[in-house]
Write a protein that holds these residues in place. Structure first.
Motif, short mmCIF file in Angstrom:
data_model
loop_
_atom_site.label_atom_id
_atom_site.label_comp_id
_atom_site.label_asym_id
_atom_site.label_seq_id
_atom_site.Cartn_x
_atom_site.Cartn_y
_atom_site.Cartn_z
N ARG A 168 -36.99 -40.62 35.55
CA ARG A 168 -36.75 -40.23 35.96
C ARG A 168 -35.76 -39.49 37.30
O ARG A 168 -35.33 -38.53 37.72
N LYS A 169 -36.03 -40.68 37.80
CA LYS A 169 -35.22 -41.14 38.94
C LYS A 169 -33.97 -40.56 38.61
O LYS A 169 -32.95 -39.66 40.36
N GLN A 170 -33.15 -40.75 38.55
CA GLN A 170 -31.60 -40.58 37.96
C GLN A 170 -31.27 -39.21 38.17
O GLN A 170 -30.89 -37.84 39.27
N ASP A 171 -32.37 -38.24 37.31
CA ASP A 171 -32.23 -37.00 37.62
C ASP A 171 -32.38 -36.16 38.80
O ASP A 171 -32.40 -34.80 39.25
N SER A 172 -33.82 -36.86 39.01
CA SER A 172 -34.46 -36.38 40.90
C SER A 172 -33.08 -36.36 41.45
O SER A 172 -33.36 -35.47 42.56
N LEU A 173 -32.60 -37.97 42.00
CA LEU A 173 -31.40 -38.34 42.29
C LEU A 173 -30.76 -36.50 42.80
O LEU A 173 -29.96 -36.42 43.76
N CYS A 174 -30.08 -36.20 41.52
CA CYS A 174 -29.03 -35.37 40.56
C CYS A 174 -29.51 -33.86 41.52
O CYS A 174 -28.73 -33.28 42.15
N LYS A 175 -31.34 -33.48 41.67
CA LYS A 175 -31.04 -32.24 41.50
C LYS A 175 -31.23 -32.11 43.27
O LYS A 175 -30.67 -30.99 43.97
N VAL A 176 -31.83 -33.22 43.96
CA VAL A 176 -31.58 -33.51 45.62
C VAL A 176 -30.41 -32.90 46.18
O VAL A 176 -30.07 -32.75 46.75
N ASN A 179 -25.75 -31.15 48.96
CA ASN A 179 -24.22 -31.70 48.19
C ASN A 179 -24.07 -31.64 50.15
O ASN A 179 -23.34 -31.46 51.01
N PRO A 180 -24.23 -32.81 50.35
CA PRO A 180 -24.21 -32.54 51.92
C PRO A 180 -22.65 -33.61 51.86
O PRO A 180 -21.87 -33.79 50.80
N PHE A 181 -21.63 -33.02 53.28
CA PHE A 181 -20.49 -33.48 53.64
C PHE A 181 -20.19 -35.46 53.18
O PHE A 181 -19.30 -35.65 52.37
N MET A 182 -21.20 -36.56 53.88
CA MET A 182 -20.70 -37.78 53.43
C MET A 182 -22.09 -38.15 53.11
O MET A 182 -23.01 -38.22 53.92
N ARG A 189 -21.86 -37.37 35.18
CA ARG A 189 -22.41 -36.07 35.86
C ARG A 189 -21.70 -35.88 36.75
O ARG A 189 -21.96 -34.31 37.50
N GLY A 190 -20.26 -35.49 37.42
CA GLY A 190 -19.41 -35.32 37.93
C GLY A 190 -18.99 -35.49 39.54
O GLY A 190 -18.28 -34.67 39.55
N TYR A 191 -20.34 -36.89 39.54
CA TYR A 191 -20.30 -36.39 40.53
C TYR A 191 -19.02 -37.35 41.64
O TYR A 191 -18.44 -37.99 40.81
N ASN A 192 -18.87 -36.79 42.99
CA ASN A 192 -17.24 -37.68 43.37
C ASN A 192 -18.46 -39.04 44.99
O ASN A 192 -18.57 -38.65 45.68
N CYS A 193 -18.07 -40.76 43.13
CA CYS A 193 -19.00 -41.48 44.20
C CYS A 193 -18.11 -42.61 43.61
O CYS A 193 -17.12 -43.15 43.13
#
Length: 369
Positions: free
Chosen positions: A225-233, A238-241, A262-266
């Protein structure tokens, strides 16, 4: 004490002022005069303390642009660090126009060979590529005045002891030797004393990065469940960087794919990512065009990036020192920082070790289902 008191020339001081660098840091105050006066120096200082300018400023003072020989060599364990030091050196070129060569793996050796036909006074290099040049007889270190061994502890940890010693043998015995290291372990001391003459020992106290400016939290989860947990956080913060640390290259690869879908800018950096691509990614991250940098410890070693608000330890680090090193990349210069570590049940012991060293139990962060 200011830069003028340390013997730095007016042109360089003006350049530094334009960049908002008004006062020398502790490592600069302690070491610049010794280095400028030709003394050998062993300095224990962390990334982020200003150690790069601590050796670059006096090197620039001492180098003669009219002398057609390599006068200074900065040896560093990773390409990223070599790039970062080169960028700093290029910013100082306005004050003294010297020729600088960056020599590291992944960069076209042909262009390096062509540049070496010119009048190079300063080389910033990684061990493997520099030895390649020495074997090709394209680099002559016999007139070297100053040799800098940067991140010496990491250099030895990565197994470069033989390469470093082979390079030192190619230099003049009259050279000045400077050793900078985050930790002064017995191996670093042994190597330093073997090749140095009556060195000055400088220790800059480690900043208490873990306590004052950084809010630390733990998210208890499972590996599944770690990836889901990270995405929730990430969605909540929503930090700047932010930098997200993974334990292995494979974990970084998998996480990048997952977050990207999942659409994150990474983007990720680790030692298998081609050098040119890593340089582009780091430039984009510094310019805040990338929000989340996914990194392994080795790839991120020595990177001093301003503006990082949050550090996420997707995988708990293997040592307490590594944890402190990672989270110390935020909360710099009096700014507030935030860090969050994701643990599954098998990480409990490692977390307890961290809590024992920093002296308190890290607060738990609850996530809504």
């Amino acid at each position: 004490m200011n830069f003028k008191d340390l013997g730095i020339n007016e042109n360089t001081i003006n350049l530094l002022n334009k960049r908002g660098i008004k006062q020398p840091t502790d490592i600069q105050k302690e070491s610049i005069v010794y280095i400028k006066n030709g003394k050998d120096v062993i300095a224990e200082a962390q990334t982020g303390t200003g150690k790069t300018l601590a050796f670059l400023l006096p090197i620039f003072e001492n180098i003669s642009p009219k002398t057609n020989s390599i006068q200074a060599l900065i040896l560093t364990p990773t390409r990223e660090l070599a790039i970062q030091i080169t960028e700093e050196a290029m910013k100082l070129k306005e004050s003294k126009d010297i020729n600088i060569l960056a020599a590291y793996g992944g960069k076209d050796i042909g262009s390096q060979l062509n540049k070496l036909k010119g009048n190079i006074q300063l080389i910033i290099a990684t061990p493997g590529r520099l030895l390649d040049h020495i074997k090709r007889k394209t680099v002559d270190l016999s007139k070297l005045k100053t040799f800098v061994l940067d991140e010496a502890d990491q250099m030895l940890l990565m197994g470069f002891k033989n390469e470093v010693e082979a390079i030192i043998k190619e230099t003049s015995k009259k050279r000045q030797t400077l050793c900078f290291s985050a930790t002064m372990n017995p191996q670093v001391k042994k190597l330093s004393y073997r090749y140095m003459k009556d060195p000055v020992f400088i220790t800059i106290q480690k900043e208490e990065v873990t306590l004052d400016n950084i809010k630390q939290q733990v998210v208890e989860t499972t590996d599944r469940r770690k990836q889901d947990s990270l995405c929730k956080v990430l969605d909540e913060d929503n930090p700047f960087m932010a930098i997200i640390f993974c334990r292995t290259k494979r974990r970084a690869d998998d996480l990048e794919v997952g977050l990207y879908k999942r659409g994150y800018n990474c983007a990720k950096i680790h030692s298998d990512v081609p050098q040119a691509k890593r340089e582009r990614i780091m430039k984009s991250f510094r310019n805040a065009d990338i929000q989340y940098l996914i990194a392994t410890d080795v790839a991120a070693r020595g990177l001093d990036i301003s503006g990082v608000d949050n550090i996420y330890n997707y995988d708990i680090p293997e040592t307490v020192e590594s944890y402190i090193h990672r989270i110390g990349r935020t909360g710099r210069a009096g700014e507030k920082g935030y860090t969050c570590v994701f643990i599954d049940p098998k990480n409990k012991k490692a977390l307890e070790e961290i809590e024992n060293v920093i002296g308190f139990k890290i607060g738990r962060r609850a996530l809504e289902d």
